[in-house]
Design an enzyme around this catalytic site. Structure first.
Site, PDB file in Angstrom:
ATOM      1  CG  ASP A   8      21.781  36.699  10.320  1.00 40.32           C
ATOM      2  OD1 ASP A   8      21.887  35.238  10.625  1.00 40.32           O
ATOM      3  OD2 ASP A   8      20.788  37.475  11.344  1.00 40.32           O
ATOM      4  CB  CYS A  67      18.977  34.566  10.821  1.00 40.48           C
ATOM      5  SG  CYS A  67      17.002  34.444  10.985  1.00 40.48           S
ATOM      6  N   GLY A  68      19.717  34.025  13.549  1.00 37.81           N
ATOM      7  CA  GLY A  68      19.416  33.824  15.308  1.00 37.81           C
ATOM      8  C   GLY A  68      18.387  32.808  15.511  1.00 37.81           C
ATOM      9  CB  THR A  69      14.399  33.566  16.360  1.00 39.69           C
ATOM     10  OG1 THR A  69      14.220  34.278  15.314  1.00 39.69           O
ATOM     11  CG2 THR A  69      15.517  34.302  17.405  1.00 39.69           C
ATOM     12  N   GLY A  72      13.276  36.670  11.889  1.00 44.77           N
ATOM     13  CA  GLY A  72      13.421  37.599  10.861  1.00 44.77           C
ATOM     14  C   GLY A  72      13.506  37.354   9.815  1.00 44.77           C
ATOM     15  CG  HIS A 100      -1.702  20.146   5.309  1.00 46.98           C
ATOM     16  ND1 HIS A 100      -2.399  20.189   6.029  1.00 46.98           N
ATOM     17  CD2 HIS A 100      -1.800  19.052   4.307  1.00 46.98           C
ATOM     18  CE1 HIS A 100      -2.805  19.210   6.340  1.00 46.98           C
ATOM     19  NE2 HIS A 100      -2.502  18.028   5.315  1.00 46.98           N
ATOM     20  CG  ASN A 101       0.973  25.429   5.486  1.00 47.28           C
ATOM     21  OD1 ASN A 101       1.139  24.660   6.074  1.00 47.28           O
ATOM     22  ND2 ASN A 101      -0.752  25.623   4.970  1.00 47.28           N
ATOM     23  CG  HIS A 135      -4.373  21.301   1.256  1.00 48.68           C
ATOM     24  ND1 HIS A 135      -4.855  21.569   2.511  1.00 48.68           N
ATOM     25  CD2 HIS A 135      -4.057  19.728   1.555  1.00 48.68           C
ATOM     26  CE1 HIS A 135      -4.932  20.475   3.391  1.00 48.68           C
ATOM     27  NE2 HIS A 135      -5.167  19.434   2.355  1.00 48.68           N
TER      28      HIS A 135
HETATM   29  C1  RB5 Z   1      20.442  38.651  15.164  1.00 49.02           C
HETATM   30  O1  RB5 Z   1      21.632  39.236  15.904  1.00 49.02           O
HETATM   31  C2  RB5 Z   1      19.620  38.507  14.899  1.00 49.02           C
HETATM   32  O2  RB5 Z   1      18.279  39.429  15.220  1.00 49.02           O
HETATM   33  C3  RB5 Z   1      18.953  37.495  13.677  1.00 49.02           C
HETATM   34  O3  RB5 Z   1      20.148  36.411  13.546  1.00 49.02           O
HETATM   35  C4  RB5 Z   1      17.136  37.071  13.995  1.00 49.02           C
HETATM   36  O4  RB5 Z   1      17.597  36.022  14.810  1.00 49.02           O
HETATM   37  C5  RB5 Z   1      15.830  37.941  13.799  1.00 49.02           C
HETATM   38  O5  RB5 Z   1      15.516  37.725  13.572  1.00 49.02           O
END
Ligand code: RB5
Length: 146
Positions: A8, A67-69, A72, A100-101, A135
């Site tokens: 994203d 993405c950011g984390t 998502g 394993h997964n 597995h």
């Molecule tokens: C975008 O701001 C952020 O929400 C997205 O990149 C992500 O981290 C979602 O999981």
């Protein structure tokens, strides 16, 4: 290995760095999905579903979603049948997710890991192989109704 990438707007720079890394590691960037500028805000589930579809249509390929984390992207990708997406922050987990997964999508957070660690996680994921055996039975049970 053919790799389908997606990001994203929060992870464009990391996506570009990792696209170059895929090639530098001797693998192939099969597709790249996502915005071309950070100002181009997109919804990460749309990217995750698109990349998941490409992985499913290209047997033996892997996906890379940033993405950011990473969270998502993984949540959206894991709702797709046949997709096993893993959010990873350490090399041991990157290897185990494959061994394993049988994870077929790696999810990374651009706001969580630095570029150099992300490259190590990617390389570890690409180099690892599913161990099969006991597995395989467990991975089958990950599918809906499994
Ligand atoms: C975008 O701001 C952020 O929400 C997205 O990149 C992500 O981290 C979602 O999981």
């Amino acid at each position: 290995m053919r790799v389908h990438l997606g990001s994203d707007h929060a992870a464009i720079d990391l996506r570009r760095e990792l696209a170059a890394a895929v090639a530098a590691f001797g693998h192939e960037v099969a597709s790249e999905t996502g915005p071309s500028a950070a100002s181009e805000s997109v919804d990460y589930p749309d990217v995750a579903v698109a990349v998941s579809g490409r992985v499913k249509a290209d047997p033996g390929s892997l996906g890379l979603l940033v993405c950011g984390t990473g969270q998502g992207m993984a949540m959206a990708a894991n709702k797709q049948a046949g997709i096993r997406a893993a959010v990873v922050m350490d090399p041991f987990s990157a290897a185990m997710a494959r061994e394993h997964n049988d994870a077929n999508v790696l999810c990374l957070g651009a706001r969580v890991v630095g570029v150099e660690l992300a490259k190590v996680l990617l390389r570890t994921f690409l180099d690892a192989r599913f161990a099969g055996g006991r597995h395989a039975r467990r991975v089958e049970k990950l599918e809906p109704g499994g």
